[in-house]
Design an enzyme around this catalytic site. Structure first.
Site, PDB file in Angstrom:
ATOM      1  N   GLU A 108     -18.305  13.183 -23.414  1.00  0.00           N
ATOM      2  CA  GLU A 108     -17.997  14.522 -23.910  1.00  0.00           C
ATOM      3  C   GLU A 108     -17.577  14.499 -25.374  1.00  0.00           C
ATOM      4  O   GLU A 108     -16.561  15.064 -25.764  1.00  0.00           O
ATOM      5  CB  GLU A 108     -16.933  15.169 -23.025  1.00  0.00           C
ATOM      6  N   ASP A 135     -18.683  16.610 -11.000  1.00  0.00           N
ATOM      7  CA  ASP A 135     -17.323  16.794 -11.513  1.00  0.00           C
ATOM      8  C   ASP A 135     -16.439  17.557 -10.529  1.00  0.00           C
ATOM      9  O   ASP A 135     -16.136  18.730 -10.773  1.00  0.00           O
ATOM     10  CB  ASP A 135     -17.393  17.554 -12.858  1.00  0.00           C
ATOM     11  N   GLU A 138      -8.927  21.748 -10.443  1.00  0.00           N
ATOM     12  CA  GLU A 138      -9.644  22.299 -11.597  1.00  0.00           C
ATOM     13  C   GLU A 138     -10.762  23.260 -11.195  1.00  0.00           C
ATOM     14  O   GLU A 138     -10.857  24.357 -11.731  1.00  0.00           O
ATOM     15  CB  GLU A 138     -10.221  21.166 -12.450  1.00  0.00           C
TER      16      GLU A 138
HETATM   17  C1  LIG Z   1     -11.705  16.042 -23.611  1.00  0.00           C
HETATM   18  O1  LIG Z   1     -12.267  16.612 -24.738  1.00  0.00           O
HETATM   19  C2  LIG Z   1     -13.534  17.185 -24.505  1.00  0.00           C
HETATM   20  C3  LIG Z   1     -14.111  17.582 -25.827  1.00  0.00           C
HETATM   21  O2  LIG Z   1     -13.154  18.241 -26.621  1.00  0.00           O
HETATM   22  C4  LIG Z   1     -13.379  18.353 -23.537  1.00  0.00           C
HETATM   23  O3  LIG Z   1     -14.630  18.934 -23.261  1.00  0.00           O
HETATM   24  C5  LIG Z   1     -12.789  17.823 -22.250  1.00  0.00           C
HETATM   25  O4  LIG Z   1     -12.517  18.890 -21.380  1.00  0.00           O
HETATM   26  C6  LIG Z   1     -11.511  17.075 -22.535  1.00  0.00           C
HETATM   27  N1  LIG Z   1     -11.073  16.469 -21.320  1.00  0.00           N
HETATM   28  C7  LIG Z   1      -9.821  16.221 -21.081  1.00  0.00           C
HETATM   29  C8  LIG Z   1      -9.524  15.622 -19.748  1.00  0.00           C
HETATM   30  O5  LIG Z   1      -8.935  16.475 -21.880  1.00  0.00           O
END
Ligand SMILES: *[C@@H]1O[C@H](CO)[C@@H](O)[C@H](O)[C@H]1NC(C)=O
Ligand SMILES: *[C@@H]1O[C@H](CO)[C@@H](O)[C@H](O)[C@H]1NC(C)=O
Ligand SMILES: *[C@@H]1O[C@H](CO)[C@@H](O)[C@H](O)[C@H]1NC(C)=O
Length: 838
Positions: free
Chosen positions: A298, A378, A406
């Site tokens: 991501e 997910d 979530e």
């Molecule tokens: C981590 O960062 C990405 C990109 O900003 C975001 O899409 C994702 O939800 C984040 N995940 C967590 C667990 O913080």
């Protein structure tokens, strides 16, 4: 009246047993905790037993750290095997069954004293908690327990996704729905770590032995001098409970923190950087459990950024850990391209984990463990297990779950998830044509791994409910229990949790909550996403409310491929993405063939017309319609059933849950209508029962007489009844007025409005000039999470004013008083005859 409870002690409240049950317990003489220190797990066990027995039985006992021969018969003795031997109690431990690491022996001893013997100190503490759990449930009143307990997996961790927040003062938690971080605030570790200690206590009681304390999107500031010391304090707070801490690392720390020109894992300066940092961490936290790494995921940097393999990246951390003990690298398999082209029918995010990791099996250092989300996408409402579980033989795995919901209602809806986890844990992968259940793979049995197991994203916050919803704590409890013994039935675990949390003895309480809990997953599945299509929430925003259209037309790869004729992902090898073929042959054959694919995963593996007939005989589209009606209908019964518990549990917790379940019932109708109208618009096939699109008792706000309100189109369209809503154009007051077109009678007036962040608008509803209800749009504070800033499917919600006498032709008006960006949005009102849900 029962004293109010906050939920802080969760299932460790040690409520008093009834006099009847108390009288069946003999008086114990004292407690012996065979411990040399004052802050080790065995001395904690002694204190815990003292407090628990006082509260549950009303007996005050002293705790001593030495065993004196004479009075030992009616004492509870807790300690390790070796402490028993050293204290002249060798006989008690001579013929014990084999105990594994963290295991324990419990002999509750007929009320004449008890022996709790841990393989190690942690095991002794687990034994004390087990004793108290049995005692608190009344299970020791009529039975004696003599039993060895051994863990089904050595890794039993929780992952907190708490942010350091060095740039914004918050204490925020990624996917946190229960308040602010108990670990960090404004770039620092909190001074007061009392909640961390209480959390460790809860974790120890469910035999969780590790906690990774920060978000996988990590920050390098975590490792500066101040915060290193802070991490040390966190470890100190959790250590007495046998919980070791680990940290998540940001791959680019060498560049960010040390100003190196690269973070290439083969660069000597980078290697040295991690070695030095690791040495510093171990200096302060000698028992650190290791590192969690989310890299090349991501948009995050990782070894691939520097032209290296994922194994080369993981091994760099693994080697840095090795000189210091048994530390492990938990390398997350959540690596995928989030700019996938949907036009290519071969593309599939579900294939990514196997594509990235399977060929690396054998290339990892022996202290690298691959952490795999339970499903290929997910944490959806239903997924098959990740095929990667079948590919790694030399590299141990951690199966990752998510205790925070979530994609399953974010603790504003109640979903007891253990039944879903059971479908994964009990799934037989048929590796080499032999039984290979996911739980035996993760537990290390199938491939003979010494260290493997489970992790769960948990995200407790500083709210006294920990997760934001008292009932959601059943998920944390069940997760710990399943880590230890993944064969335990979800319902048995739930029953223990209810007895400990709400009432050990009243069957009305126990049965009611059990039924709500066991129905909650199928209910949520029914009104969110069916037949394996995924949750159908808005994946482009907060992953909460409905937005089926958000799944497609973007690079995230959570596609449903819904068009006007057909829907579902063709993951077959013959005509689709080939994902089915990533499973071992027997499983692959089952999923390849539409006839042998179970209905609940049909749309996960196959692209079918809306008119495809299911095994039930229904078409896919009619199944969608019916399931959404049935699921939301059942959700309406939750608050009613909960209401029957008024007075049987304390009012504070009763009211909290009553509010949440009522909210859930309302939002389930938003889900129902959004999803059903979306697919009706897509395929044009009407509901056989003529419900979808026909709402007999509904009056749309946009059809009312408006003063200070204006009509707006809502995005997505299906998030509003008829696609439109009204919002205040006046900054102070807006009114929508209509006349009752229905015959005179008692009505349940339902008002659907939008409650988003940005202000707390007030509303009133009047019938013939008389106020019959008023409310404030403050769900963001009441539900504890900011799920939307917009008028959409997240913020759409409903309030009821029941049993109002409304004459035919009566004037009904809703008055909104906007507040800031909250323009008192309104969707519709329903004038429901009593008992009708719509
Ligand atoms: C981590 O960062 C990405 C990109 O900003 C975001 O899409 C994702 O939800 C984040 N995940 C967590 C667990 O913080
Ligand atoms: C550590 O990082 C925090 C931000 O998280 C910063 O405010 C603080 O000054 C840093 N301390 C040191 C010693 O660099
Ligand atoms: C549960 O408690 C209530 C109130 O004390 C009592 O009326 C009811 O009989 C109890 N039910 C059971 C099955 O014990």
């Amino acid at each position: 009246m029962l004293p109010p409870e906050t939920g802080l002690d969760a299932w460790l409240r040690y409520a008093p047993l009834s006099e009847t049950l108390r009288s069946q317990h003999k008086q114990l003489s004292h407690i012996v905790a065979l411990s040399d220190g004052s802050a080790d797990p065995v001395s904690v066990a002694g204190q815990e037993l003292q407090e628990g027995i006082r509260k549950i039985l009303g007996h005050s006992l002293t705790v001593s750290s030495r065993h004196d021969g004479a009075s030992s018969d009616s004492a509870i003795v807790v300690g390790t095997v070796s402490a028993f031997q050293k204290s002249g109690l060798s006989a008690a431990v001579q013929s014990l069954p084999a105990l594994e690491e963290d295991g324990f022996w419990l002999d509750s001893g007929d009320g004449n004293g008890a022996h709790i013997v841990g393989q190690n100190e942690r095991g002794a503490l687990y034994g004390a908690f087990e004793y108290l759990s049995l005692l608190a449930q009344g299970k020791l009143a009529s039975a004696t327990v003599r039993k060895a307990y051994n863990p089904g997996a050595s890794i039993r961790y929780v992952n907190q996704w708490d942010n350091l927040d060095e740039n914004c003062p918050h204490g925020s938690i990624e996917r946190g729905y229960g308040g602010k971080s108990i670990f960090f605030r404004d770039g620092f570790v909190l001074e007061d770590l009392s909640r961390v200690r209480q959390y460790a206590r809860l974790l120890a009681s469910i035999r969780i032995n590790g906690c990774i304390v920060n978000n996988v999107n990590s920050s390098h500031e975590l490792f500066n001098e101040t915060n290193l010391e802070g991490l040390g304090r966190i470890a100190d707070a959790m250590r007495p409970y046998g919980v070791r801490i680990g940290v998540s690392l940001f791959f680019d720390t060498p560049r960010g923190l040390a100003g190196l020109p690269t973070s290439d894992p083969l660069d000597p300066a980078v290697v040295k950087f991690w070695e030095d940092l690791t040495a510093k961490l171990y200096k302060r936290i000698p028992d650190m459990l290791g590192y969690t790494i989310k890299a090349n995921s991501e948009g995050q940097p990782g070894p691939l950024t520097y032209g290296r393999t994922l194994a080369e990246g993981a091994n760099m951390f693994a080697r840095a850990l090795k000189p210091h003990g048994d530390g492990i690298v938990m390398y997350r398999a959540f690596v995928y391209n989030h700019h996938l082209d949907e036009a290519d029918l071969k593309n599939d995010r579900a294939n990514a984990a196997v594509e990235y990791f399977a060929h690396l099996d054998g290339e990892f250092e022996d202290n690298v463990i691959i952490q795999i989300k339970f499903g290929p996408i997910d944490f959806q409402i239903r997924e098959p297990p990740s095929p990667l579980f079948a590919h790694l033989r030399k590299t141990p795995v951690i199966c990752e779950f998510m205790v925070c919901q979530e994609y399953l209602g974010q603790q504003s809806h109640y979903v007891y998830m253990a039944p879903e986890w059971e479908t994964i844990l009990g799934f037989d992968m048929r590796i080499d044509g032999k039984q290979s259940l996911v739980r035996d793979i993760a537990g290390g049995k199938v491939h003979g791994w010494k260290r493997s197991g489970y992790a769960a994203v948990t995200n407790v916050g500083d709210d006294s409910t920990w997760l934001g919803h008292h009932l959601s704590m059943s998920n944390l409890y069940a997760y710990g229990r399943l880590c230890w013994d993944a064969t335990e039935p979800a319902q048995d675990i739930l029953l223990d949790w209810i007895r400990l949390t709400f009432s050990a003895e009243n069957s009305t309480v126990i049965d009611t909550i059990r039924d709500i809990g066991m129905e909650s997953w199928p209910t949520y599945e029914a009104y969110s996403g069916n037949l394996g299509i995924q949750t159908l929430c808005d994946i482009l925003y907060t992953h909460y409310g409905p937005s089926p259209g958000s799944q497609d037309g973007n690079g995230w790869g959570q596609w449903t491929r819904a068009d006007d004729k057909a829907l579902g992902m063709d993951r077959t090898a013959a005509t689709g993405t080939g994902n089915a073929a990533q499973y071992p042959p027997e499983v692959a054959a089952r999923f390849e063939n539409i006839e042998t694919t179970p209905d609940d995963l049909l749309l996960w593996f196959h692209h079918v017309p809306y008119t495809h007939k299911l095994k039930s005989g229904k078409t896919v589209i009619q199944h969608f319609y019916d399931a959404h009606y049935d699921g939301s209908q059942n959700a309406q019964t939750f608050p009613k059933r909960w209401a029957s518990l008024k007075g049987l549990i304390d009012d504070a917790r009763w009211e909290h849950v009553a509010f949440k379940l009522a909210y859930q019932a309302g939002h389930s109708l938003v889900w129902r209508d959004s999803v059903n109208n979306f697919y009706l618009a897509k395929c044009g096939i009407p509901d056989e029962k003529n419900r979808v699109g026909n709402y007999r008792w509904r009056i749309e706000a946009e059809s009312m007489q408006l003063e200070g309100y204006e009509v707006v189109d809502v995005t997505p369209r299906e998030a509003a009844s008829g696609g439109r809503a009204v919002v205040a154009s006046s900054p102070t007051k807006a009114t929508a007025t209509t006349r009752n077109p229905f015959p005179t009678g008692k009505r349940d007036i339902a008002v659907n409005y939008y409650d988003h962040t940005g202000g707390h608008a007030r509303y009133e509803i009047l019938v013939d000039g008389k106020v019959v209800g008023q409310w404030t749009g403050d769900l963001d504070t009441r539900l504890l999470h900011a799920f939307s800033e917009h008028v959409d499917g997240h913020s759409a919600t409903r309030v009821y004013f029941r049993g109002v006498e409304v004459k035919e032709g009566a004037e009904i008006s809703v008055v909104g008083y906007p507040d800031g960006k909250d323009k008192a949005p309104l969707d519709y009102i329903s004038l429901l005859p009593e008992g009708v849900v719509d």
